[in-house]
Write an enzyme that holds these catalytic residues in place. Structure first.
Site, PDB file in Angstrom:
ATOM      1  N   LYS A   1     -13.157  -0.233   7.335  1.00 45.97           N
ATOM      2  CA  LYS A   1     -13.667  -1.038   6.402  1.00 45.97           C
ATOM      3  C   LYS A   1     -14.630  -2.044   6.826  1.00 45.97           C
ATOM      4  O   LYS A   1     -15.965  -2.152   6.443  1.00 45.97           O
ATOM      5  CB  LYS A   1     -12.977  -1.857   5.586  1.00 45.97           C
ATOM      6  CG  LYS A   1     -11.395  -1.141   5.415  1.00 45.97           C
ATOM      7  CD  LYS A   1     -11.340  -0.266   4.172  1.00 45.97           C
ATOM      8  CE  LYS A   1     -10.018   0.667   4.147  1.00 45.97           C
ATOM      9  NZ  LYS A   1      -9.626   1.353   3.105  1.00 45.97           N
TER      10      LYS A   1
ATOM     11  N   ASP B   1      -0.279  -5.361   9.428  1.00 45.44           N
ATOM     12  CA  ASP B   1      -1.405  -4.343   8.941  1.00 45.44           C
ATOM     13  C   ASP B   1      -2.516  -5.126   8.491  1.00 45.44           C
ATOM     14  O   ASP B   1      -2.774  -5.900   7.760  1.00 45.44           O
ATOM     15  CB  ASP B   1      -0.895  -3.664   7.682  1.00 45.44           C
ATOM     16  CG  ASP B   1      -1.690  -2.253   7.456  1.00 45.44           C
ATOM     17  OD1 ASP B   1      -2.922  -2.203   8.132  1.00 45.44           O
ATOM     18  OD2 ASP B   1      -1.641  -1.539   6.607  1.00 45.44           O
TER      19      ASP B   1
ATOM     20  N   ALA C   1      -6.113  -4.383   7.634  1.00 45.03           N
ATOM     21  CA  ALA C   1      -7.310  -3.257   7.581  1.00 45.03           C
ATOM     22  C   ALA C   1      -8.483  -4.196   7.025  1.00 45.03           C
ATOM     23  O   ALA C   1      -9.642  -3.170   7.079  1.00 45.03           O
ATOM     24  CB  ALA C   1      -6.756  -2.364   6.519  1.00 45.03           C
TER      25      ALA C   1
ATOM     26  N   TRP D   1       0.980  -1.133   0.062  1.00 42.36           N
ATOM     27  CA  TRP D   1      -0.133   0.008   0.253  1.00 42.36           C
ATOM     28  C   TRP D   1       0.901   1.266  -0.104  1.00 42.36           C
ATOM     29  O   TRP D   1       1.767   1.298   0.863  1.00 42.36           O
ATOM     30  CB  TRP D   1      -0.786   0.199   1.120  1.00 42.36           C
ATOM     31  CG  TRP D   1      -1.821   1.070   1.404  1.00 42.36           C
ATOM     32  CD1 TRP D   1      -2.574   1.608   0.681  1.00 42.36           C
ATOM     33  CD2 TRP D   1      -2.048   1.716   2.641  1.00 42.36           C
ATOM     34  NE1 TRP D   1      -3.383   2.532   1.145  1.00 42.36           N
ATOM     35  CE2 TRP D   1      -3.017   2.679   2.299  1.00 42.36           C
ATOM     36  CE3 TRP D   1      -1.532   1.566   3.954  1.00 42.36           C
ATOM     37  CZ2 TRP D   1      -3.481   3.294   3.343  1.00 42.36           C
ATOM     38  CZ3 TRP D   1      -2.124   2.438   4.956  1.00 42.36           C
ATOM     39  CH2 TRP D   1      -2.982   3.416   4.648  1.00 42.36           C
TER      40      TRP D   1
HETATM   41  C1  LMR Z   1      -6.984   2.205  -0.272  1.00 44.14           C
HETATM   42  O1  LMR Z   1      -5.840   1.458  -0.355  1.00 44.14           O
HETATM   43  O2  LMR Z   1      -7.602   2.410  -1.161  1.00 44.14           O
HETATM   44  C2  LMR Z   1      -7.391   2.691   1.177  1.00 44.14           C
HETATM   45  O3  LMR Z   1      -6.724   1.734   2.126  1.00 44.14           O
HETATM   46  C3  LMR Z   1      -7.615   3.963   1.091  1.00 44.14           C
HETATM   47  C4  LMR Z   1      -6.443   4.665   1.550  1.00 44.14           C
HETATM   48  O4  LMR Z   1      -6.174   5.269   2.503  1.00 44.14           O
HETATM   49  O5  LMR Z   1      -5.485   4.711   0.421  1.00 44.14           O
END
Ligand code: LMR
Length: 386
Positions: free
Chosen positions: A239, A204, A206, A123
């Site tokens: 989420k 992590d 999420a 990410w």
């Molecule tokens: C994403 O990866 O789209 C989400 O986790 C939103 C973000 O904060 O980037």
């Protein structure tokens, strides 16, 4: 002094969100930011959240500060949800990003020379926060672009280079951005290497509840906590409770002297936010401590999860028919909100510009942006650029 500031690069995910909003075309599909959407394209307030908010509104008599680590009821409820039991150190944080940030701040306090190992890809906020904090980072292989699955061999080989005092950032479930996840057997291999290396795992988490189920998605985390002497878990409620804007997250630490770790985590909150936001945390603890509300939340989350698996199967089939190839079969096997399709950045741009289908440049799609009505449109657009 302000003119010494350099312009900041646009965040790729948020930039795509804005481009979608500004696109005047009547037929357009948003497969960008990781936000759940129902068949009508709405991100509804979950039933249990609405009811918990009503109860809070009726019962809450004050808005004075909570404790620096956050509300103890919330922290205990999150430990039970994620780790299956209470114990260890914990702080409430502003969202999952806040938890990742506090985890990395803690790493910098403990060992400023640590190298943080990130999956390639990961990410975008992970490397961005690490660089901002002036920490070192390295990559481990994760994804096999040819198969759309995990590159276990590459991952394990790279992790053998991890040194004592390093930190390995792992996605606990529903890997963002690829959607390819290790099996429990494969997690066991990862745990074995990290134990040997004397590294700290930072998980992590999420998307608990979006993959194979609420309990199933917690298993890799619990497994690592049982096997490794020290683990940090940065978890988000954005989420799975659908409370994105309430900024609700938690940082858990397992191992070490809990009182000392707790004192340092609380100090980190004091240094940056004093007290974490409370409303979302109170919604979550209200739901998780009320059997009827908890059951309703689990039921709605399960409907969301199984709905996304149905969309995955629908897209995999539509792509097979439209592109006359089995290469997208992995879309049905991946879990969670995302899949990386394996298109080139040019192809991802063409589906956006020519067909109004918005995905990230690395061809990550948010499966929840699909609907059974738009799947044929998306599949046809992808076939057209291939
Ligand atoms: C994403 O990866 O789209 C989400 O986790 C939103 C973000 O904060 O980037």
């Amino acid at each position: 002094m302000f003119d010494t500031l350099k312009p900041q690069p646009a965040d790729s995910i948020l930039h795509l969100m804005q481009m979608f909003r500004d696109d005047p075309r009547p037929v357009k599909v948003d497969l960008g930011v990781g936000v759940y959407k129902d068949a009508e394209g709405r991100t509804p307030v979950m039933r249990a959240v609405r009811e918990a908010e009503r109860l809070i509104w009726e019962r809450q008599e004050t808005k004075v500060y909570t404790a620096m680590p956050g509300d103890p009821m919330f922290l205990a409820a999150m430990q039970r949800l994620i780790l299956g039991a209470e114990g260890g150190a914990a702080i409430a944080t502003p969202g999952g990003t806040g938890a990742v940030r506090q985890a990395l701040e803690l790493v910098r306090m403990m060992n400023p020379d640590a190298t943080i190992w990130l999956s390639n890809p990961t990410w975008p906020n992970h490397p961005a926060i690490i660089d901002y904090l002036g920490l070192r980072r390295a990559e481990y292989r994760y994804f096999n672009a040819a198969t759309g699955g995990l590159d276990l061999e590459g991952m394990l080989e790279d992790l053998t280079r991890v040194r004592p005092g390093d930190v390995v950032l792992l996605h606990g479930c529903c890997h963002n951005p690829t959607g390819a996840n290790p099996s429990l057997m494969q997690w066991a291999e990862v745990a074995r290497i990290l134990t040997g290396a004397g590294a700290l795992a930072l998980i992590d988490l999420a998307y608990q509840g979006f993959g194979d189920g609420l309990e199933e998605d917690a298993l890799p985390t619990r497994f690592l906590v049982q096997r490794l002497p020290e683990v940090l878990v940065a978890a988000s409620c954005s989420k799975n409770f659908g409370i994105y804007r309430e900024r609700t997250g938690v940082l858990l630490a397992a191992g070490g002297d809990p009182a000392r770790v707790q004192g340092n985590l609380a100090a980190l909150n004091r240094l940056s936010i004093s007290f974490p936001p409370d409303h979302g945390a109170r919604v979550v603890s209200t739901i998780l401590t009320d059997p009827a509300l908890g059951a309703d939340w689990r039921a709605e989350l399960e409907d969301i999860r199984t709905g996304m698996i149905g969309l995955r199967e629908g897209l995999a089939m539509a792509l097979r028919d439209a592109c006359r190839t089995d290469r997208f079969g992995f879309v049905a096997e991946h879990r969670g909100m995302f899949s990386r399709l394996g298109l080139s950045p040019e192809q991802a741009e063409r589906v956006r510009v020519e067909h109004g289908i918005y995905m990230l440049g690395d061809s990550r799609i948010n499966v929840a942006g699909l609907s059974h009505a738009n799947i044929p449109v998306v599949a046809a657009a992808i076939a057209a650029v291939m």
